[in-house]
Structure formats: C-alpha cells, structure tokens
Scaffold this motif. Structure first.
Motif, PDB file in Angstrom:
ATOM      1  N   SER A  88      18.160 -14.345  53.044  1.00  0.00           N
ATOM      2  CA  SER A  88      17.104 -14.572  51.917  1.00  0.00           C
ATOM      3  C   SER A  88      15.699 -13.970  53.020  1.00  0.00           C
ATOM      4  O   SER A  88      14.790 -15.642  52.855  1.00  0.00           O
ATOM      5  CB  SER A  88      16.793 -15.873  51.140  1.00  0.00           C
ATOM      6  OG  SER A  88      15.533 -15.433  50.134  1.00  0.00           O
ATOM      7  N   PRO A  89      14.571 -13.435  53.149  1.00  0.00           N
ATOM      8  CA  PRO A  89      13.583 -13.332  54.088  1.00  0.00           C
ATOM      9  C   PRO A  89      12.572 -13.742  53.425  1.00  0.00           C
ATOM     10  O   PRO A  89      11.598 -14.091  54.402  1.00  0.00           O
ATOM     11  CB  PRO A  89      13.714 -11.919  54.844  1.00  0.00           C
ATOM     12  CG  PRO A  89      15.303 -11.127  54.779  1.00  0.00           C
ATOM     13  CD  PRO A  89      15.857 -11.975  53.551  1.00  0.00           C
ATOM     14  N   ASP A  90      12.080 -13.777  52.263  1.00  0.00           N
ATOM     15  CA  ASP A  90      10.939 -13.768  51.273  1.00  0.00           C
ATOM     16  C   ASP A  90      10.730 -15.690  51.974  1.00  0.00           C
ATOM     17  O   ASP A  90      10.053 -15.966  51.162  1.00  0.00           O
ATOM     18  CB  ASP A  90      11.122 -13.945  50.196  1.00  0.00           C
ATOM     19  CG  ASP A  90      11.060 -12.424  50.149  1.00  0.00           C
ATOM     20  OD1 ASP A  90      10.605 -11.702  51.412  1.00  0.00           O
ATOM     21  OD2 ASP A  90      11.309 -10.897  49.213  1.00  0.00           O
ATOM     22  N   ALA A  91      12.193 -16.595  51.664  1.00  0.00           N
ATOM     23  CA  ALA A  91      12.149 -17.888  51.624  1.00  0.00           C
ATOM     24  C   ALA A  91      11.486 -18.805  53.073  1.00  0.00           C
ATOM     25  O   ALA A  91      10.578 -19.490  52.866  1.00  0.00           O
ATOM     26  CB  ALA A  91      14.266 -18.239  52.009  1.00  0.00           C
ATOM     27  N   GLY A  92      11.268 -17.881  54.506  1.00  0.00           N
ATOM     28  CA  GLY A  92      11.618 -19.000  55.302  1.00  0.00           C
ATOM     29  C   GLY A  92       9.800 -18.467  55.651  1.00  0.00           C
ATOM     30  O   GLY A  92       8.737 -19.287  55.801  1.00  0.00           O
ATOM     31  N   THR A  93       8.719 -17.593  54.844  1.00  0.00           N
ATOM     32  CA  THR A  93       7.384 -18.185  54.426  1.00  0.00           C
ATOM     33  C   THR A  93       6.595 -18.797  53.895  1.00  0.00           C
ATOM     34  O   THR A  93       5.338 -19.511  54.044  1.00  0.00           O
ATOM     35  CB  THR A  93       7.131 -16.102  53.462  1.00  0.00           C
ATOM     36  OG1 THR A  93       7.143 -16.467  52.800  1.00  0.00           O
ATOM     37  CG2 THR A  93       7.799 -15.174  54.338  1.00  0.00           C
ATOM     38  N   ARG A  94       7.874 -19.484  53.301  1.00  0.00           N
ATOM     39  CA  ARG A  94       6.661 -21.352  52.695  1.00  0.00           C
ATOM     40  C   ARG A  94       7.644 -22.068  53.334  1.00  0.00           C
ATOM     41  O   ARG A  94       6.936 -22.887  52.751  1.00  0.00           O
ATOM     42  CB  ARG A  94       7.555 -20.751  51.212  1.00  0.00           C
ATOM     43  CG  ARG A  94       6.712 -19.576  50.547  1.00  0.00           C
ATOM     44  CD  ARG A  94       7.328 -19.558  48.621  1.00  0.00           C
ATOM     45  NE  ARG A  94       8.643 -19.390  48.609  1.00  0.00           N
ATOM     46  CZ  ARG A  94       9.738 -18.381  48.539  1.00  0.00           C
ATOM     47  NH1 ARG A  94       8.846 -17.330  48.538  1.00  0.00           N
ATOM     48  NH2 ARG A  94      10.924 -18.553  47.673  1.00  0.00           N
TER      49      ARG A  94
END
Length: 474
Positions: free
Chosen positions: A112-118
């Motif tokens: 889930s690539p978007d998870a790492g931005t947070r």
C-alpha cells in the motif's frame, strides 16, 4: 564530547579483547561500571562501545549488555520447497512491463504505497540524515570537483574492514563505490560477458538481473531454486556440462523472492562447479546482514580462485534513496573503474562520507539492532494473516532473514489477474512471472514485510485475501 576520552576507552577495550582478556561470548562490564571505573560520562562510554560494535568486536544484546562478538556461523532453516522449474535451456530475456510500472510507483516492496507517506522516519534514518547533512556542510569548495572513480577512501576502508571481519580477503583498493547494487551487478556482467553469452540465474530470481541481461543482449539459463537452500546445484552442473556458461548470478543469503539461504556445503559446491566449468560467480550480497540470527559470511569468503565478484549496497538494509553500493574484484578492478567513468563519472562525495561516518560511529549497527527484530515481527504477522485470516489456503516460504515471502497460490489462479484486480484498489503485489524469463510461476506472488503493518497495510492485505478468494470462485 572529548575525542581523546572515548577513543582512549575504545583502544583500551580493543586491546583487552585482542589480548584475550575477554573471550568470544564474554559480557563486558556494564555501562554503569565503566562510567564509575573510568570516570567518564555515560555518553562517552556509549560512544566508545558503539564504535567497537561498528568494528565488529562486540555486539549488543537487548537488556543484557555488550558481549565480545562470536565468529559468523552458518544458520539452519526449515522452509518448504515450492515453485521450482526443471530442464533449463538458454532463452533471450524480455522483461515484463509490470516491472517498470512497479518501479515508477516506487512500490516494489510496499503493498500500500500511499501508507508510507504518513509514517515518521525511524531513529536510525534521522541520525543518518543528520550525518549526511553535516558532511554536505563540510564540503565547501569540493562540490565543484568530481570524486575519484573508485569512490571515497574512507568508505572503502570501512567496508573492507567490515568484510574482513566476516572472513573475506578484501582490500580497499579492490572495492569500487557504485550507484546502488544494480550498477554493481551491471559492471560485473559487463566485465565477464559479451553479447550473446549465457548467464545462469536463479529461478525464481531477481527481475533486476533479468533487466540487465536484456539490456546487455545476454541469454539466461534459469536454474530452479527452492525456498530453503536456493539454487539446485545438480541442475546447474547438468546445464554447465551442456552449455558454455560464462557467469552465474546468485544471492546466497535470503534471495528475492524466495528468501532462501544457501547452506555452507552448497556454497562450496557452487565454487567447485565454477572452477570445474570455468565460469565466474556474481554474488548479490544485498540482503545478508538482514539475518534474524547471526549472518553467514559472504560466498566470497570461500573463494580462493578469484572467481567471485561481490556486489553489495545499503539500499535494503538502510535506505533505498541514497543509492550507495559497491563492487569488489581484484582482477576486474581497473575495468570496473573505467566502466564507472564511462557511465556515471563519480559518486556523490558527501553522501559517501556521510554513510562512512554513520557506519564508523556505530549508527549502522544500532539501526540494524532495531530494524531486524521489527522485520522478524512483521514477517510473523504477515504469515499469521495469510494462514489464519485469508479464506484461501496458500503455501508460503518462511525466510530466516531478508524482506520477502514467496506465495504459491492454487494452480488455476493467474497472478497477473490478481495483480490487475488488486491494482484497481490501489494494492500492489509482485506477480510471479516477473521473476522468470520464461512462462513460469504464474500462480505465485511475492509479498514484502519491509514496512510496518499499520491499519492501511493490514486492510490492504485482508482485501488481497478477499480478491484471491473471489478469483478462486470464478
């Protein structure tokens, strides 16, 4: 911090270890004891101990203290054998377009690539960032000059000492700093092969190697691997009898995607085959230090014929963004440096020096001490979810290090269909067909446990299980 004080303590303890006062496995005096006996601050004592650990003389054990480091030893594993092929023959390589899509999304290891931005940076990377920034401030007018082709002497010295402690006969002059491990592998293959040559590769194996073979016009001979011991050396021997293999690319420790760990006897057998059939070995050493127990020494440590070109990087153990790797070869040293001049001229000076200082001051080993237990816990959580929460039974490897699981789905399930369905919900998996130059492993996928299983990733993992069950019903 008084440089003389911590260096004096470092030298004292180092000499006591070398003189045999402290034997492998012995516990050193506690930090409190050293503070009292030496009349030093806790910070000074800790800095001296961290530097000794970075030199490989001692190791920290949680809630127990610092101990004199034992020698590296082989590590047994017990994992199922899945997803192997047979009867290899040379094939041209054409890399699947999905590989490029995954890399464009920077998501080869994140479901889930978007998870790492947070997520906040871990402490080790915060310290690394500060160290690199400090080295940048020190550059002054040097930013107007290229670094020498071989790379930072400080970094090469530190890496050479680290490898020597692991049994390798490596001199800093034989080590060239590269822009990541992929460039190191590229230089090795460029030295060993010409267009049309045959290269033995693991199957399933790293798709980055297949990309290099395609770009260099080389042909792959896929050697089947299982998730326990890696490459099937009997099949490699048969292939070497039949075909003029020029090189063999292998990841002895925690190969992607299976996580296999090649046993010591198999490593010796591989070197014997290379000598018997006169081919070279390109060792991808990128995952070895991510062992859940003591790492084995590199394959290069057993090499007495100069047949192994060792390639490594900090990208999997520390940071993919820094792009610092290396390639080690006495025989091909000058050619490797010539290739570096032709392709990239030099490597960032301040980044190399920042990494060197981070390792030398003990930051790298502290990072590994925190990171590796987290990886093991994340692996266990992934396996538990697959076995207990997914509605569809799947066979998986149980790697004892590294970053990835290899899953075997029911035979009728096409992982490319799984990839397409998951992508529609912003979930990214790596289909098994990416790890072969042929048409194998269509019912397999790779999943990484690199990142923490936060709520977003856990939800994505459960959704993936539902997608598999739905495809299975149809």
């Amino acid at each position: 911090m008084n440089n003389f004080l911590y260096r004096s303590l470092e030298q004292q303890l180092s000499e006591e270890i070398e003189q045999g006062r402290w034997q492998p496995g012995d516990r050193l005096p506690s930090i409190r004891t050293l503070v009292q006996e030496q009349g030093l601050s806790k910070t000074t004592v800790m800095h001296a101990l961290n530097r000794l650990e970075a030199r490989g003389l001692i190791e920290s054990r949680p809630k127990a203290g610092f101990f004199v480091r034992p020698q590296y030893k082989p590590m047994p594993v017990n994992t199922p054998s899945i997803g192997a092929i047979s009867s290899p023959a040379p094939v041209p390589v054409s890399v699947n377009a999905v590989t490029q899509e995954l890399m464009c999304r920077s998501a080869a290891f994140d479901i889930s690539p978007d998870a790492g931005t947070r997520e906040a940076l871990p402490p080790g990377l915060l310290q690394l960032n500060r160290t690199v920034a400090r080295e940048l401030r020190r550059q002054k007018g040097l930013h107007q000059y290229y670094d020498e082709p071989a790379g930072s002497q400080q970094l090469r010295d530190i890496l050479a000492r680290r490898y020597k402690r692991q049994g390798c006969q490596i001199d800093a002059c034989d080590l060239t700093i590269t822009t990541g491990c992929q460039q190191a592998l590229f230089f090795a293959l460029m030295c060993l092969c010409q267009r049309g040559d045959l290269v033995a590769v693991e199957s399933p194996g790293f798709y980055g190697v297949l990309q290099l073979l395609e770009g260099l016009g080389l042909k792959a001979i896929e050697i089947p691997c299982d998730s326990v011991q890696g490459m099937d050396l009997d099949v490699l021997a048969q292939a070497a009898e039949k075909w003029p293999i020029k090189a063999c690319v292998v990841t002895p420790s925690f190969a992607t995607p299976t996580g296999a760990l090649m046993p010591l006897e198999s490593r010796k057998q591989l070197l014997a085959l290379a000598e018997q059939h006169d081919f070279h070995i390109v060792e991808d050493d990128i995952y070895r230090e991510l062992a859940f127990d003591h790492p084995m020494s590199p394959l290069q440590a057993l090499d007495r014929q100069g047949r192994v070109i060792l390639c490594g990087s900090i990208s999997k153990t520390l940071s993919r963004d820094l792009r610092v790797g290396w390639v080690v070869s006495e025989r091909w040293r000058e050619e490797i440096q010539r290739l570096k001049l032709v392709t990239s001229l030099a490597t960032s000076r301040y980044v190399q020096q920042g990494v060197a200082s981070f390792i030398e001051d003990g930051g790298y080993d502290r990072h590994l001490r925190r990171y590796i237990p987290n990886l093991q816990a994340q692996r266990d959580e992934l396996i538990t979810t697959i076995q207990q929460e997914w509605p569809l039974p799947c066979a998986s490897s149980v790697p004892q290090g590294g970053l990835t699981l290899w899953l075997e789905l029911p035979q009728h399930i096409d992982s490319m269909q799984v990839y397409a369905s998951a992508r529609e919900q912003d979930i990214l998996i790596t289909p098994g067909t990416l790890f072969t130059a042929g048409d194998h492993f269509r019912n397999c996928i790779r999943i990484s446990y690199t990142h923490p299983w936060n709520p977003d990733r856990k939800a994505a993992l459960n959704t993936l299980g539902s997608i598999l069950a739905e495809i299975n019903e149809h």
